[in-house]
Design a protein around this motif. Structure first.
Motif, PDB file in Angstrom:
ATOM      1  N   SER A 111       0.832  -1.385  -0.003  1.00  0.00           N
ATOM      2  CA  SER A 111       0.127   0.029   0.064  1.00  0.00           C
ATOM      3  C   SER A 111       0.828   1.251   0.132  1.00  0.00           C
ATOM      4  O   SER A 111       2.107   1.274   0.587  1.00  0.00           O
ATOM      5  N   GLU A 112       0.399   2.132  -0.600  1.00  0.00           N
ATOM      6  CA  GLU A 112       1.157   3.538  -0.444  1.00  0.00           C
ATOM      7  C   GLU A 112       0.820   4.249   1.028  1.00  0.00           C
ATOM      8  O   GLU A 112       1.775   5.131   1.099  1.00  0.00           O
ATOM      9  N   CYS A 113       0.118   3.789   1.631  1.00  0.00           N
ATOM     10  CA  CYS A 113       0.022   4.173   2.982  1.00  0.00           C
ATOM     11  C   CYS A 113       0.878   3.584   4.224  1.00  0.00           C
ATOM     12  O   CYS A 113       1.014   2.337   3.986  1.00  0.00           O
ATOM     13  N   PRO A 114       1.188   4.477   4.992  1.00  0.00           N
ATOM     14  CA  PRO A 114       2.171   4.129   5.896  1.00  0.00           C
ATOM     15  C   PRO A 114       1.455   3.187   7.053  1.00  0.00           C
ATOM     16  O   PRO A 114       0.336   3.384   7.584  1.00  0.00           O
ATOM     17  N   GLY A 115       2.166   2.194   7.680  1.00  0.00           N
ATOM     18  CA  GLY A 115       1.649   1.336   8.812  1.00  0.00           C
ATOM     19  C   GLY A 115       0.704   0.217   8.336  1.00  0.00           C
ATOM     20  O   GLY A 115       0.436   0.200   7.257  1.00  0.00           O
ATOM     21  N   LYS A 116       0.032  -0.355   9.154  1.00  0.00           N
ATOM     22  CA  LYS A 116      -1.007  -1.359   9.050  1.00  0.00           C
ATOM     23  C   LYS A 116      -2.099  -0.738   8.286  1.00  0.00           C
ATOM     24  O   LYS A 116      -2.499   0.273   8.586  1.00  0.00           O
ATOM     25  N   ASN A 117      -2.623  -1.482   7.337  1.00  0.00           N
ATOM     26  CA  ASN A 117      -3.521  -0.813   6.502  1.00  0.00           C
ATOM     27  C   ASN A 117      -4.897  -1.847   6.380  1.00  0.00           C
ATOM     28  O   ASN A 117      -5.965  -1.137   5.745  1.00  0.00           O
ATOM     29  N   SER A 118      -5.033  -2.911   7.014  1.00  0.00           N
ATOM     30  CA  SER A 118      -6.214  -3.760   6.974  1.00  0.00           C
ATOM     31  C   SER A 118      -6.273  -4.582   8.101  1.00  0.00           C
ATOM     32  O   SER A 118      -5.391  -5.174   8.625  1.00  0.00           O
ATOM     33  N   TRP A 119      -7.492  -4.578   8.559  1.00  0.00           N
ATOM     34  CA  TRP A 119      -7.869  -5.305  10.035  1.00  0.00           C
ATOM     35  C   TRP A 119      -8.844  -6.429   9.828  1.00  0.00           C
ATOM     36  O   TRP A 119      -9.872  -6.264  10.159  1.00  0.00           O
ATOM     37  N   PRO A 120      -8.588  -7.404   8.924  1.00  0.00           N
ATOM     38  CA  PRO A 120      -9.736  -8.376   8.786  1.00  0.00           C
ATOM     39  C   PRO A 120     -10.297  -9.233  10.221  1.00  0.00           C
ATOM     40  O   PRO A 120     -11.405  -9.688  10.201  1.00  0.00           O
ATOM     41  N   GLU A 121      -9.159  -9.358  11.085  1.00  0.00           N
ATOM     42  CA  GLU A 121      -9.477 -10.129  12.277  1.00  0.00           C
ATOM     43  C   GLU A 121     -10.303  -9.220  13.159  1.00  0.00           C
ATOM     44  O   GLU A 121     -10.919  -9.693  14.133  1.00  0.00           O
ATOM     45  N   LEU A 122     -10.786  -7.969  12.834  1.00  0.00           N
ATOM     46  CA  LEU A 122     -11.743  -7.141  13.571  1.00  0.00           C
ATOM     47  C   LEU A 122     -13.286  -7.394  13.318  1.00  0.00           C
ATOM     48  O   LEU A 122     -14.237  -6.918  13.744  1.00  0.00           O
ATOM     49  N   VAL A 123     -13.512  -8.131  11.953  1.00  0.00           N
ATOM     50  CA  VAL A 123     -15.019  -8.412  11.522  1.00  0.00           C
ATOM     51  C   VAL A 123     -15.516  -9.217  12.731  1.00  0.00           C
ATOM     52  O   VAL A 123     -15.049 -10.217  13.089  1.00  0.00           O
ATOM     53  N   GLY A 124     -16.671  -8.926  13.097  1.00  0.00           N
ATOM     54  CA  GLY A 124     -17.450  -9.757  14.052  1.00  0.00           C
ATOM     55  C   GLY A 124     -17.174  -8.925  15.672  1.00  0.00           C
ATOM     56  O   GLY A 124     -18.169  -9.367  16.497  1.00  0.00           O
ATOM     57  N   THR A 125     -16.306  -8.118  15.707  1.00  0.00           N
ATOM     58  CA  THR A 125     -16.166  -7.322  17.015  1.00  0.00           C
ATOM     59  C   THR A 125     -16.931  -5.979  17.200  1.00  0.00           C
ATOM     60  O   THR A 125     -17.582  -5.685  15.796  1.00  0.00           O
ATOM     61  N   GLN A 126     -17.246  -5.421  18.116  1.00  0.00           N
ATOM     62  CA  GLN A 126     -18.008  -4.350  18.394  1.00  0.00           C
ATOM     63  C   GLN A 126     -17.243  -3.278  17.551  1.00  0.00           C
ATOM     64  O   GLN A 126     -15.897  -2.971  17.871  1.00  0.00           O
ATOM     65  N   GLY A 127     -17.824  -2.373  17.033  1.00  0.00           N
ATOM     66  CA  GLY A 127     -17.209  -1.177  16.246  1.00  0.00           C
ATOM     67  C   GLY A 127     -16.383  -0.317  16.996  1.00  0.00           C
ATOM     68  O   GLY A 127     -15.462   0.003  16.732  1.00  0.00           O
ATOM     69  N   GLU A 128     -16.887   0.041  18.328  1.00  0.00           N
ATOM     70  CA  GLU A 128     -16.018   0.847  19.215  1.00  0.00           C
ATOM     71  C   GLU A 128     -14.809   0.214  19.645  1.00  0.00           C
ATOM     72  O   GLU A 128     -13.530   0.941  19.577  1.00  0.00           O
ATOM     73  N   VAL A 129     -14.638  -0.974  19.994  1.00  0.00           N
ATOM     74  CA  VAL A 129     -13.504  -1.599  20.293  1.00  0.00           C
ATOM     75  C   VAL A 129     -12.537  -1.842  18.819  1.00  0.00           C
ATOM     76  O   VAL A 129     -11.507  -1.603  18.824  1.00  0.00           O
TER      77      VAL A 129
END
Length: 70
Positions: free
Chosen positions: A3-21
């Motif tokens: 990705s052209e963006c710095p740092g982590k860019n995708s969080w598939p492990e968060l699907v199914g968790t609460q949005g605020e978390v």
């Protein structure tokens, strides 16, 4: 996939968790972004930004899509 963006860019492990978390986790893992919680079916701006992560949630506040920069 790189990705052209710095740092982590995708969080598939968060699907199914609460949005605020999920939003707090995203911002902790990549200080370059702001996580924005969005209800499924809502309209959003379609321009790409390295500093934004949409966190799509259902009516129960649960993440429904892989959050990623954009």
């Amino acid at each position: 996939m790189s990705s052209e963006c710095p740092g982590k860019n995708s969080w598939p492990e968060l699907v199914g968790t609460q949005g605020e978390v999920a939003a707090a986790t995203i911002e902790r893992e990549n200080s370059n972004v702001t996580a924005q919680i969005v209800a499924e079916g809502s309209a959003v701006i379609l321009d790409f930004r390295c500093t934004r992560v949409w966190v799509w949630v259902n009516e129960s506040g649960v993440v429904t899509r892989t959050p990623k920069t954009g």
